[in-house]
Enzyme design. Structure first.
Site, short mmCIF file in Angstrom:
data_model
loop_
_atom_site.label_atom_id
_atom_site.label_comp_id
_atom_site.label_asym_id
_atom_site.label_seq_id
_atom_site.Cartn_x
_atom_site.Cartn_y
_atom_site.Cartn_z
N LYS A 201 0.86 -4.14 1.14
CA LYS A 201 1.26 -3.43 -0.20
C LYS A 201 2.22 -2.42 0.18
O LYS A 201 1.70 -1.50 1.01
CB LYS A 201 0.04 -3.06 -0.81
CG LYS A 201 0.39 -2.37 -2.06
CD LYS A 201 -1.01 -1.96 -2.93
CE LYS A 201 -0.54 -1.03 -4.10
NZ LYS A 201 -1.69 -0.94 -4.88
N ARG A 211 2.25 3.14 -13.09
CA ARG A 211 1.39 4.57 -13.27
C ARG A 211 1.41 5.07 -14.55
O ARG A 211 0.52 5.74 -14.87
CB ARG A 211 1.89 5.30 -12.05
CG ARG A 211 1.48 4.72 -10.74
CD ARG A 211 1.72 5.48 -9.64
NE ARG A 211 1.56 4.75 -8.24
CZ ARG A 211 2.38 5.13 -7.22
NH1 ARG A 211 2.82 6.29 -6.96
NH2 ARG A 211 2.19 4.43 -5.95
N LYS A 223 1.18 7.96 -1.39
CA LYS A 223 0.33 6.97 -1.00
C LYS A 223 0.69 6.35 0.46
O LYS A 223 0.11 5.44 0.85
CB LYS A 223 0.10 5.90 -2.03
CG LYS A 223 -0.35 6.24 -3.42
CD LYS A 223 -0.81 5.06 -4.12
CE LYS A 223 -1.52 5.57 -5.59
NZ LYS A 223 -2.02 4.50 -6.42
N GLU A 239 -1.18 -6.45 9.13
CA GLU A 239 -2.11 -6.39 8.13
C GLU A 239 -2.64 -7.64 7.74
O GLU A 239 -3.77 -7.97 6.97
CB GLU A 239 -1.47 -5.51 7.03
CG GLU A 239 -1.49 -3.93 7.20
CD GLU A 239 -2.56 -3.17 6.93
OE1 GLU A 239 -3.86 -3.94 6.95
OE2 GLU A 239 -2.67 -2.19 7.16
N LYS A 254 3.56 -7.17 -2.04
CA LYS A 254 3.85 -6.31 -3.28
C LYS A 254 4.48 -5.12 -2.88
O LYS A 254 4.14 -4.41 -1.89
CB LYS A 254 2.60 -5.90 -3.73
CG LYS A 254 2.44 -4.99 -4.76
CD LYS A 254 1.16 -4.66 -5.56
CE LYS A 254 1.40 -3.46 -6.73
NZ LYS A 254 0.27 -3.05 -6.91
N SER A 280 5.95 -3.50 -11.88
CA SER A 280 6.34 -3.11 -13.07
C SER A 280 7.82 -2.46 -12.97
O SER A 280 8.62 -2.74 -14.17
CB SER A 280 5.59 -1.65 -13.43
OG SER A 280 5.39 -1.03 -12.48
N TYR A 319 4.83 -9.58 -15.21
CA TYR A 319 4.88 -9.19 -16.76
C TYR A 319 5.59 -10.22 -17.67
O TYR A 319 5.38 -9.65 -18.85
CB TYR A 319 5.33 -7.52 -16.68
CG TYR A 319 4.60 -6.89 -16.02
CD1 TYR A 319 3.13 -6.53 -16.51
CD2 TYR A 319 4.66 -6.27 -14.68
CE1 TYR A 319 2.20 -5.49 -15.56
CE2 TYR A 319 3.96 -5.72 -13.84
CZ TYR A 319 2.52 -5.33 -14.25
OH TYR A 319 1.74 -4.44 -13.61
C1 PBG Z 1 -3.52 0.39 -7.92
C2 PBG Z 1 -2.37 -0.62 -8.23
C3 PBG Z 1 -1.00 -0.44 -8.40
C4 PBG Z 1 -0.43 -1.57 -8.85
C5 PBG Z 1 -1.29 -2.48 -8.91
N1 PBG Z 1 -2.70 -1.90 -8.42
C6 PBG Z 1 -0.34 1.09 -8.27
C7 PBG Z 1 -0.45 1.67 -7.01
O1 PBG Z 1 -0.63 1.37 -6.07
O2 PBG Z 1 0.19 3.08 -7.28
C8 PBG Z 1 1.07 -1.81 -9.04
C9 PBG Z 1 1.70 -2.51 -10.21
C10 PBG Z 1 2.88 -2.50 -10.77
O3 PBG Z 1 3.68 -1.67 -10.42
O4 PBG Z 1 3.24 -3.35 -11.63
N2 PBG Z 1 -3.88 0.37 -6.69
#
Ligand code: PBG
Length: 330
Positions: A201, A211, A223, A239, A254, A280, A319
């Site tokens: 990720k 968010r 993050k 990882e 992701k 998203s 989505y």
């Molecule tokens: C939470 C999480 C996130 C997403 C999925 N789980 C946001 C982040 O890590 O800030 C993002 C999903 C998306 O953007 O569709 N840990």
């Protein structure tokens, strides 16, 4: 491999008609490959469109049930659940994440009761529940602390398993969480609960609209001390290998589109199913362009699905799941 040179070899012969093109098509996708994300909020009779994600809604549980029923009718059977937590319930220590009567455990129980065959995937991370928006606990120096966070994540995973979730999906990127969560699930009597690890990720700006959807925007910092640097593929491989060794059943990469090389690498270095999360921001880009008639939405979404499958993804969290299922069935 050597090919005869032109004019003996004419690759276009294989592309001459639709029927021959269909015969030699290397990759396919179907409704079976779809995972639909669902946003759940407290209350009744609520269906709220997310501003930055036109066509995606936050649902109260009663209306969510209707949506799930319709998705299942369309053939979508996999769901990733995300809670929209009231501000008043968020704090520094994310207690609400462990509430057995919280939004997610409640949703799991209710959906499973009506649709026992549905595969429910719950996100394991603290960001929907923390007042600062980080995925873990934060110390006085604003650092996200690893081991204490993992302890809570283990309890959270067991809490969801008790409610009947099929798959827990740790999305926090803490070290060592997969083996600890596996251990906690097994000692709790949940040895059949699967772990889909968000292994690779990346610290991405493509999460922006998500968010907004959860009101989980960061109050300070970023993050980058836990999510991966977008520049690093070898670190992503590390990882991925660690999570496979720690007992993950499935791996996730992701965001999706900008990281297809990582999907491909994950497939090459492990034998595990790989899931791509088309996040998203990817959705919102396509929506915005197609609302302006700059892109043909269906065609680009189908092209992306094929690209995920070609790179090696078994499933795609998208989505667009509902729309894809509708397009496939029309
Ligand atoms: C939470 C999480 C996130 C997403 C999925 N789980 C946001 C982040 O890590 O800030 C993002 C999903 C998306 O953007 O569709 N840990």
């Amino acid at each position: 491999m050597k090919f005869a040179s032109f004019p003996f070899n004419r690759p276009r012969r294989l592309r001459k008609t639709q029927i021959i093109r269909d015969l030699v098509q290397e990759t396919h996708f179907s409704v079976n490959n779809l995972i639909a994300p669902l946003f759940i909020l407290d209350g009744e009779n609520i269906k709220q469109e997310i501003n930055s994600m036109p066509g995606v809604f936050r649902y109260s549980l009663d209306l969510l049930m209707k949506e799930v029923g319709e998705l299942i009718k369309l053939g979508v059977n996999n769901f990733a659940l995300f809670p929209v937590i009231n501000k008043a319930l968020k704090n520094q220590t994310a207690e609400e994440a462990l509430n057995p009567f919280g939004l997610i455990p409640q949703a799991i129980k209710t959906i499973k009761k009506s649709f026992p065959q549905a595969i429910l995937i719950s996100d394991i991370a603290l960001d929907p529940f923390t007042s600062h928006g980080h995925d873990g606990l934060v110390n006085e120096f604003h650092e996200v602390v690893n081991d204490k966070t993992v302890e809570i994540l283990c309890k959270m995973a067991v809490c969801h398993a008790e409610a009947g979730v099929d798959v827990v999906a740790p999305s926090d990127m803490m070290d060592g969480r997969i083996s600890k969560i596996r251990g906690a699930l097994d000692s709790g009597g949940f040895s059949d609960t699967l772990i889909m690890s968000y292994s690779a990720k990346f610290a991405s700006s493509f999460y922006g609209p998500f968010r907004d959807a959860l009101s989980s925007n960061l109050v300070f910092g970023d993050k980058k001390s836990y999510q991966l640097n977008p520049a690093n593929a070898l670190e992503a491989e590390k990882e991925i290998e660690i999570d496979a060794l720690e007992g993950a059943d499935m791996l996730m990469v992701k965001p999706g589109l900008s990281y297809l090389d990582i999907v491909y690498r994950a497939k090459q270095i492990t034998k595990l199913p790989v899931i791509a999360y088309s996040v998203s921001g990817e959705y919102s880009m396509i929506k915005a362009a197609s609302q302006n008639q700059w892109l043909n939405e269906k065609e680009v979404v189908f092209e992306n699905m094929i690209a995920f499958r070609r790179a090696g993804a078994s499933g795609v969290i998208t989505y667009h799941a509902r729309q894809i299922a509708e397009w496939l069935s029309s």
